[in-house]
Scaffold this motif. Sequence first.
Motif, PDB file in Angstrom:
ATOM      1  N   ILE A 105       7.642   8.031 -30.091  1.00  0.00           N
ATOM      2  CA  ILE A 105       6.560   7.070 -30.276  1.00  0.00           C
ATOM      3  C   ILE A 105       5.317   7.513 -29.503  1.00  0.00           C
ATOM      4  CG2 ILE A 105       5.853   4.677 -29.888  1.00  0.00           C
ATOM      5  CD1 ILE A 105       7.885   5.152 -32.190  1.00  0.00           C
ATOM      6  N   ALA A 106       5.501   7.990 -28.288  1.00  0.00           N
ATOM      7  CA  ALA A 106       4.358   8.398 -27.462  1.00  0.00           C
ATOM      8  C   ALA A 106       3.593   9.558 -28.096  1.00  0.00           C
ATOM      9  CB  ALA A 106       4.827   8.779 -26.071  1.00  0.00           C
ATOM     10  N   ALA A 107       4.301  10.430 -28.802  1.00  0.00           N
ATOM     11  CA  ALA A 107       3.642  11.591 -29.403  1.00  0.00           C
ATOM     12  C   ALA A 107       2.635  11.185 -30.478  1.00  0.00           C
ATOM     13  CB  ALA A 107       4.687  12.534 -29.992  1.00  0.00           C
ATOM     14  N   GLY A 108       2.893  10.120 -31.218  1.00  0.00           N
ATOM     15  CA  GLY A 108       2.000   9.733 -32.302  1.00  0.00           C
ATOM     16  C   GLY A 108       1.299   8.411 -32.111  1.00  0.00           C
ATOM     17  N   ARG A 109       1.425   7.819 -30.948  1.00  0.00           N
ATOM     18  CA  ARG A 109       0.881   6.483 -30.724  1.00  0.00           C
ATOM     19  C   ARG A 109      -0.641   6.433 -30.877  1.00  0.00           C
ATOM     20  NH1 ARG A 109       3.437   1.569 -28.878  1.00  0.00           N
ATOM     21  NH2 ARG A 109       1.730   0.098 -28.829  1.00  0.00           N
ATOM     22  N   ASP A 110      -1.352   7.444 -30.387  1.00  0.00           N
ATOM     23  CA  ASP A 110      -2.818   7.434 -30.476  1.00  0.00           C
ATOM     24  C   ASP A 110      -3.293   7.471 -31.927  1.00  0.00           C
ATOM     25  OD1 ASP A 110      -3.075   7.297 -27.743  1.00  0.00           O
ATOM     26  OD2 ASP A 110      -3.201   9.481 -27.492  1.00  0.00           O
ATOM     27  N   ALA A 111      -2.663   8.314 -32.741  1.00  0.00           N
ATOM     28  CA  ALA A 111      -3.050   8.401 -34.159  1.00  0.00           C
ATOM     29  C   ALA A 111      -2.728   7.099 -34.885  1.00  0.00           C
ATOM     30  CB  ALA A 111      -2.341   9.578 -34.826  1.00  0.00           C
ATOM     31  N   GLU A 113      -2.565   4.077 -33.557  1.00  0.00           N
ATOM     32  CA  GLU A 113      -3.483   3.021 -33.117  1.00  0.00           C
ATOM     33  C   GLU A 113      -4.887   3.219 -33.673  1.00  0.00           C
ATOM     34  OE1 GLU A 113      -3.224   2.501 -28.897  1.00  0.00           O
ATOM     35  OE2 GLU A 113      -1.302   1.464 -29.065  1.00  0.00           O
ATOM     36  N   GLU A 114      -5.250   4.455 -33.974  1.00  0.00           N
ATOM     37  CA  GLU A 114      -6.549   4.709 -34.603  1.00  0.00           C
ATOM     38  C   GLU A 114      -6.591   4.075 -35.998  1.00  0.00           C
ATOM     39  OE1 GLU A 114     -10.315   5.842 -35.354  1.00  0.00           O
ATOM     40  OE2 GLU A 114      -9.292   6.082 -33.432  1.00  0.00           O
ATOM     41  N   VAL A 115      -5.537   4.278 -36.773  1.00  0.00           N
ATOM     42  CA  VAL A 115      -5.469   3.665 -38.108  1.00  0.00           C
ATOM     43  C   VAL A 115      -5.324   2.153 -37.977  1.00  0.00           C
ATOM     44  CG1 VAL A 115      -4.097   3.542 -40.237  1.00  0.00           C
ATOM     45  CG2 VAL A 115      -4.532   5.750 -39.154  1.00  0.00           C
ATOM     46  N   TRP A 116      -4.510   1.705 -37.052  1.00  0.00           N
ATOM     47  CA  TRP A 116      -4.257   0.279 -36.845  1.00  0.00           C
ATOM     48  C   TRP A 116      -5.535  -0.466 -36.476  1.00  0.00           C
ATOM     49  CZ3 TRP A 116      -4.522  -2.662 -32.289  1.00  0.00           C
ATOM     50  CH2 TRP A 116      -3.930  -3.920 -32.350  1.00  0.00           C
ATOM     51  N   SER A 117      -6.384   0.156 -35.657  1.00  0.00           N
ATOM     52  CA  SER A 117      -7.589  -0.533 -35.197  1.00  0.00           C
ATOM     53  C   SER A 117      -8.631  -0.717 -36.304  1.00  0.00           C
ATOM     54  CB  SER A 117      -8.214   0.221 -34.023  1.00  0.00           C
ATOM     55  OG  SER A 117      -8.702   1.471 -34.458  1.00  0.00           O
ATOM     56  N   ARG A 118      -8.511   0.017 -37.396  1.00  0.00           N
ATOM     57  CA  ARG A 118      -9.457  -0.128 -38.506  1.00  0.00           C
ATOM     58  C   ARG A 118      -9.070  -1.236 -39.473  1.00  0.00           C
ATOM     59  NH1 ARG A 118      -9.280   5.288 -40.997  1.00  0.00           N
ATOM     60  NH2 ARG A 118      -8.174   6.158 -39.256  1.00  0.00           N
ATOM     61  N   GLY A 119      -7.912  -1.852 -39.290  1.00  0.00           N
ATOM     62  CA  GLY A 119      -7.455  -2.909 -40.191  1.00  0.00           C
ATOM     63  C   GLY A 119      -7.741  -4.292 -39.648  1.00  0.00           C
ATOM     64  N   GLY A 149       1.305   7.876 -37.272  1.00  0.00           N
ATOM     65  CA  GLY A 149       1.920   8.170 -35.980  1.00  0.00           C
ATOM     66  C   GLY A 149       3.061   9.161 -36.060  1.00  0.00           C
ATOM     67  N   GLY A 150       3.512   9.483 -37.271  1.00  0.00           N
ATOM     68  CA  GLY A 150       4.601  10.443 -37.419  1.00  0.00           C
ATOM     69  C   GLY A 150       5.974   9.821 -37.498  1.00  0.00           C
ATOM     70  N   TYR A 151       6.033   8.516 -37.579  1.00  0.00           N
ATOM     71  CA  TYR A 151       7.327   7.842 -37.696  1.00  0.00           C
ATOM     72  C   TYR A 151       7.299   6.875 -38.873  1.00  0.00           C
ATOM     73  CZ  TYR A 151       4.438   5.302 -34.276  1.00  0.00           C
ATOM     74  OH  TYR A 151       3.391   4.726 -33.600  1.00  0.00           O
ATOM     75  N   GLY A 152       6.720   7.337 -39.975  1.00  0.00           N
ATOM     76  CA  GLY A 152       6.560   6.514 -41.166  1.00  0.00           C
ATOM     77  C   GLY A 152       7.857   6.137 -41.853  1.00  0.00           C
ATOM     78  N   GLU A 153       8.885   6.990 -41.756  1.00  0.00           N
ATOM     79  CA  GLU A 153      10.156   6.656 -42.409  1.00  0.00           C
ATOM     80  C   GLU A 153      10.816   5.443 -41.770  1.00  0.00           C
ATOM     81  OE1 GLU A 153      11.365   8.989 -38.924  1.00  0.00           O
ATOM     82  OE2 GLU A 153       9.798   9.267 -40.400  1.00  0.00           O
ATOM     83  N   LEU A 154      10.432   5.105 -40.548  1.00  0.00           N
ATOM     84  CA  LEU A 154      10.984   3.915 -39.900  1.00  0.00           C
ATOM     85  C   LEU A 154      10.417   2.630 -40.501  1.00  0.00           C
ATOM     86  CD1 LEU A 154      11.042   5.015 -36.156  1.00  0.00           C
ATOM     87  CD2 LEU A 154      12.931   4.919 -37.776  1.00  0.00           C
ATOM     88  N   ALA A 155       9.325   2.743 -41.260  1.00  0.00           N
ATOM     89  CA  ALA A 155       8.769   1.555 -41.909  1.00  0.00           C
ATOM     90  C   ALA A 155       9.726   1.015 -42.965  1.00  0.00           C
ATOM     91  CB  ALA A 155       7.418   1.883 -42.545  1.00  0.00           C
ATOM     92  N   GLU A 156      10.547   1.880 -43.544  1.00  0.00           N
ATOM     93  CA  GLU A 156      11.542   1.413 -44.517  1.00  0.00           C
ATOM     94  C   GLU A 156      12.756   0.825 -43.819  1.00  0.00           C
ATOM     95  OE1 GLU A 156      10.971   1.072 -47.701  1.00  0.00           O
ATOM     96  OE2 GLU A 156       8.985   1.902 -47.282  1.00  0.00           O
TER      97      GLU A 156
END
Length: 176
Positions: A105-111, A113-119, A149-156
């Motif tokens: 999670i830490a590896a992709g958290r910044d990316a 949150e960048e997408v998250w902050s635009r919503g 963030g690099g953990y998109g498969e966890l969304a499913e």
Amino acid sequence: MADALAPAPPPPVTAGRTALGVLLVLVAIGTFIGGALGGHWFADAPEAEQAGWPGGGWSGSSPSAPPETGAELLFLAWISAFALLGAALLIVTSVRTQRAFRARIAAGRDAAEEVWSRGWCCERCAVVHCADGPGMTLQEFRRAVWGAGGYGELAEVYRVSGTMTAPATDPPRSGS
């Protein structure tokens, strides 16, 4: 709503494994103490070690002939050893699971949150609006944020739970 819009998935639950590991440590300690006291496992210590204690022995009395070896309680030593091994395995796997999750999670958290902050989420229509694209459902937004963030498969795996109700409308006015 906050869980549905979280920029990262929840951490894995390892409390059960950890609690079982702690219980096994207590079993290991209890069986070892019970076996050591009941079986006199340390009664055959060399005289030189016993002489160093006050009174000349383990119990404060002069050394005497050791009682029977307590081989009938040797199974407690095996139970203690297996319980301690099981506890170590459970606790180590829990710690490694938590560390691996936090590192991922830490590896992709910044990316993410960048997408998250635009919503921006409109609770009335249950749609997340972004300045650079069309509105998305909560699940689509989660997939986009977690994918960045690099953990998109966890969304499913962690799908948005709960049903969204119809958009709220103003109550009808009385008398019109």
